[in-house]
Motif scaffolding. Sequence first.
Motif, short mmCIF file in Angstrom:
data_model
loop_
_atom_site.label_atom_id
_atom_site.label_comp_id
_atom_site.label_asym_id
_atom_site.label_seq_id
_atom_site.Cartn_x
_atom_site.Cartn_y
_atom_site.Cartn_z
N ASN A 1 4.14 -9.79 -2.50
CA ASN A 1 4.39 -8.82 -1.43
C ASN A 1 5.48 -7.84 -1.81
O ASN A 1 5.38 -6.63 -1.54
CB ASN A 1 4.74 -9.54 -0.14
N LEU A 2 6.55 -8.32 -2.42
CA LEU A 2 7.64 -7.43 -2.82
C LEU A 2 7.18 -6.46 -3.89
O LEU A 2 7.50 -5.26 -3.84
CB LEU A 2 8.83 -8.26 -3.30
N ILE A 3 6.42 -6.95 -4.87
CA ILE A 3 5.93 -6.05 -5.92
C ILE A 3 4.96 -5.03 -5.34
O ILE A 3 4.98 -3.85 -5.70
CB ILE A 3 5.26 -6.87 -7.04
N GLY A 4 4.09 -5.49 -4.43
CA GLY A 4 3.17 -4.55 -3.79
C GLY A 4 3.89 -3.50 -2.98
O GLY A 4 3.51 -2.32 -2.97
N ALA A 5 4.96 -3.90 -2.28
CA ALA A 5 5.75 -2.93 -1.51
C ALA A 5 6.42 -1.92 -2.44
O ALA A 5 6.48 -0.72 -2.14
CB ALA A 5 6.80 -3.65 -0.68
N ALA A 6 6.92 -2.38 -3.57
CA ALA A 6 7.53 -1.46 -4.54
C ALA A 6 6.51 -0.48 -5.08
O ALA A 6 6.79 0.72 -5.22
CB ALA A 6 8.17 -2.25 -5.68
N VAL B 1 -0.29 -1.56 15.38
CA VAL B 1 -1.14 -2.67 14.93
C VAL B 1 -0.31 -3.92 14.68
O VAL B 1 -0.78 -5.04 14.86
CB VAL B 1 -1.90 -2.26 13.65
N GLY B 2 0.95 -3.72 14.26
CA GLY B 2 1.85 -4.85 14.09
C GLY B 2 1.64 -5.57 12.78
O GLY B 2 1.30 -4.98 11.76
N ARG B 3 1.81 -6.89 12.82
CA ARG B 3 1.76 -7.70 11.60
C ARG B 3 0.41 -7.65 10.91
O ARG B 3 0.32 -7.90 9.70
CB ARG B 3 2.11 -9.15 11.94
N ARG B 4 -0.63 -7.35 11.64
CA ARG B 4 -1.96 -7.31 11.02
C ARG B 4 -2.07 -6.21 9.96
O ARG B 4 -2.94 -6.29 9.08
CB ARG B 4 -3.02 -7.10 12.10
N ALA B 5 -1.22 -5.20 10.05
CA ALA B 5 -1.25 -4.11 9.06
C ALA B 5 -0.36 -4.39 7.87
O ALA B 5 -0.46 -3.68 6.85
CB ALA B 5 -0.82 -2.79 9.71
N VAL B 6 0.51 -5.39 7.97
CA VAL B 6 1.49 -5.65 6.90
C VAL B 6 0.87 -6.64 5.92
O VAL B 6 1.11 -7.85 5.99
CB VAL B 6 2.81 -6.18 7.49
N ASN B 7 0.08 -6.14 5.02
CA ASN B 7 -0.54 -6.98 4.01
C ASN B 7 -0.98 -6.12 2.83
O ASN B 7 -1.01 -4.89 2.90
CB ASN B 7 -1.73 -7.76 4.58
N LEU B 8 -1.32 -6.77 1.74
CA LEU B 8 -1.69 -6.06 0.53
C LEU B 8 -3.02 -5.31 0.64
O LEU B 8 -3.14 -4.21 0.10
CB LEU B 8 -1.73 -7.04 -0.65
N PRO B 9 -4.06 -5.84 1.31
CA PRO B 9 -5.30 -5.06 1.43
C PRO B 9 -5.11 -3.72 2.13
O PRO B 9 -5.67 -2.71 1.72
CB PRO B 9 -6.22 -6.00 2.22
N VAL B 10 -4.31 -3.69 3.22
CA VAL B 10 -4.06 -2.42 3.90
C VAL B 10 -3.31 -1.47 2.98
O VAL B 10 -3.59 -0.26 2.92
CB VAL B 10 -3.28 -2.67 5.20
N THR B 11 -2.35 -2.00 2.23
CA THR B 11 -1.60 -1.18 1.28
C THR B 11 -2.54 -0.59 0.23
O THR B 11 -2.46 0.60 -0.10
CB THR B 11 -0.52 -2.03 0.60
N ALA C 1 -3.91 -0.15 -9.12
CA ALA C 1 -4.45 -1.23 -9.94
C ALA C 1 -3.54 -2.45 -9.90
O ALA C 1 -4.02 -3.60 -9.81
CB ALA C 1 -4.64 -0.74 -11.38
N VAL C 2 -2.23 -2.22 -9.98
CA VAL C 2 -1.28 -3.34 -9.90
C VAL C 2 -1.39 -4.04 -8.56
O VAL C 2 -1.47 -5.28 -8.48
CB VAL C 2 0.16 -2.83 -10.13
N THR C 3 -1.43 -3.26 -7.48
CA THR C 3 -1.50 -3.86 -6.15
C THR C 3 -2.82 -4.57 -5.92
O THR C 3 -2.87 -5.64 -5.30
CB THR C 3 -1.30 -2.77 -5.08
N ALA C 4 -3.92 -3.99 -6.42
CA ALA C 4 -5.21 -4.65 -6.27
C ALA C 4 -5.26 -5.96 -7.03
O ALA C 4 -5.83 -6.95 -6.55
CB ALA C 4 -6.32 -3.71 -6.77
N ALA C 5 -4.64 -5.99 -8.22
CA ALA C 5 -4.59 -7.24 -8.97
C ALA C 5 -3.79 -8.30 -8.22
O ALA C 5 -4.18 -9.48 -8.19
CB ALA C 5 -3.97 -6.99 -10.35
N LEU C 6 -2.68 -7.89 -7.61
CA LEU C 6 -1.90 -8.83 -6.81
C LEU C 6 -2.70 -9.34 -5.62
O LEU C 6 -2.65 -10.53 -5.27
CB LEU C 6 -0.62 -8.16 -6.32
N THR C 7 -3.46 -8.45 -4.99
CA THR C 7 -4.29 -8.85 -3.85
C THR C 7 -5.34 -9.86 -4.28
O THR C 7 -5.59 -10.86 -3.58
CB THR C 7 -4.96 -7.62 -3.23
N TRP C 8 -5.97 -9.62 -5.43
CA TRP C 8 -7.01 -10.53 -5.91
C TRP C 8 -6.43 -11.89 -6.25
O TRP C 8 -7.02 -12.93 -5.95
CB TRP C 8 -7.69 -9.91 -7.13
#
Length: 410
Positions: free
Chosen positions: A210-215, A267-277, A378-385
């Motif tokens: 999550n931290l890497i995806g946020a960065a 939307v709240g917490r439901r939006a705070v995730n890697l797929p939405v990012t 690509a980095v974020t998608a890899a983290l999500t997978w």
Amino acid sequence: MLQATRTRAGGRLFRLLIGTLILVSAAAQFALIPVMPVYARRFGLSGFEQGMVLGATGLATLVVSVPAGTLSDRFGARRITLAAGLLMAAATAAQALAGDFPALLAARLAFGAGYGMVWTAGLCWLAGAMAGGPPALGASIASAGVGGVAGPAVSGALAQSLGLAVPLLATAAIFAVITAGLAVLRVPLGPAAPYQAGPPGLTPAPGNRNLIGAAAAVVTAGLSTGVCALLVPARLHACGISPGQTGLAFAVAGILFAVGSALTAAVGRRAVNLPVTCGAMLVQAGALSLAVVGTTPLPLVAMLCVTTAARSVLWTVSYPLAASGAASTGLGASVGLLNVIWAATAVLGPLGAGAAAEHLGAPAAFGLAQAACVAALAVTAALTWRARDASDSSPTPRPDRTRSPSARPS
């Protein structure tokens, strides 16, 4: 009763003044965008020099934020905030009177120093004020969004009708009046919140997706912001679009940002995730194609609006996403990391875009920005997978056979 009434009235006035100071500072920060081509023509600025001017505020903010916080703790947030207000007033007046590139750059650096001080000490002062608290703090931060919308529209219209100096001198006077009002106002402080220190430094956090995806989200949003701030006004100006019309385009994009941010927060917490990012990053990378292949104002404005709407999602979810993955780094270190990344992109984005546009052309500069966004995606998608694989491979918990069949989970 009279004393309580005066205290409440003073608290409301204090919140109004601090909120207005933040609003005007944000407006003055973004007001430069639609008039940058005018400065470029007047001083003969290259693309790289224009990037230096636009990135000056981010550079100064990066340098002064931590020292401003330290000085605020030692000498009081009130003193640092008042000094910041005076510095922004002087810097804005100096920008109005700048006669060459070095003077303009120095004025923007000084403004950025005051800007960073306000966003550090000013918020600390508000949080410690008796009538402040989280609601007032959130409302004041939200006012920056209003300034980001109003700044480009107002500056473009006023510069077209009154020239560059008059609006800047008026803004400097507003800074001075607000600072004087804060100086004479006496606001009682509430009880200090206990300070909790996080772990020293930023410790390695393998697997902290999550931290890497946020960065990665902040890198994407920050770079595209800097690129659009520099290249969109320049290309619209080359197409014969006036500063007032350019400011209007940025104002519309700012409204979309405010709406997108509000909807994402709702939307709240439901939006705070890697797929939405990932989804927001994909939209932003795709929209940049409009600027790569488009040569008329309409594709540029469409790209600006779509990428701004996507950035509203990225900015809104990135900090909560980092907080949710801050177990190994500490919340303070995680948020600090995102702030450093934002400031770095605010500096490097315009500089890189200016240099690329000067040597390769504006479409190529947009293409490079798009490539950077795709890499971050690509980095974020890899983290999500990986997160999905880890979730799928985790063993399914067995039911507790010691419980009664009629028992239900609470």
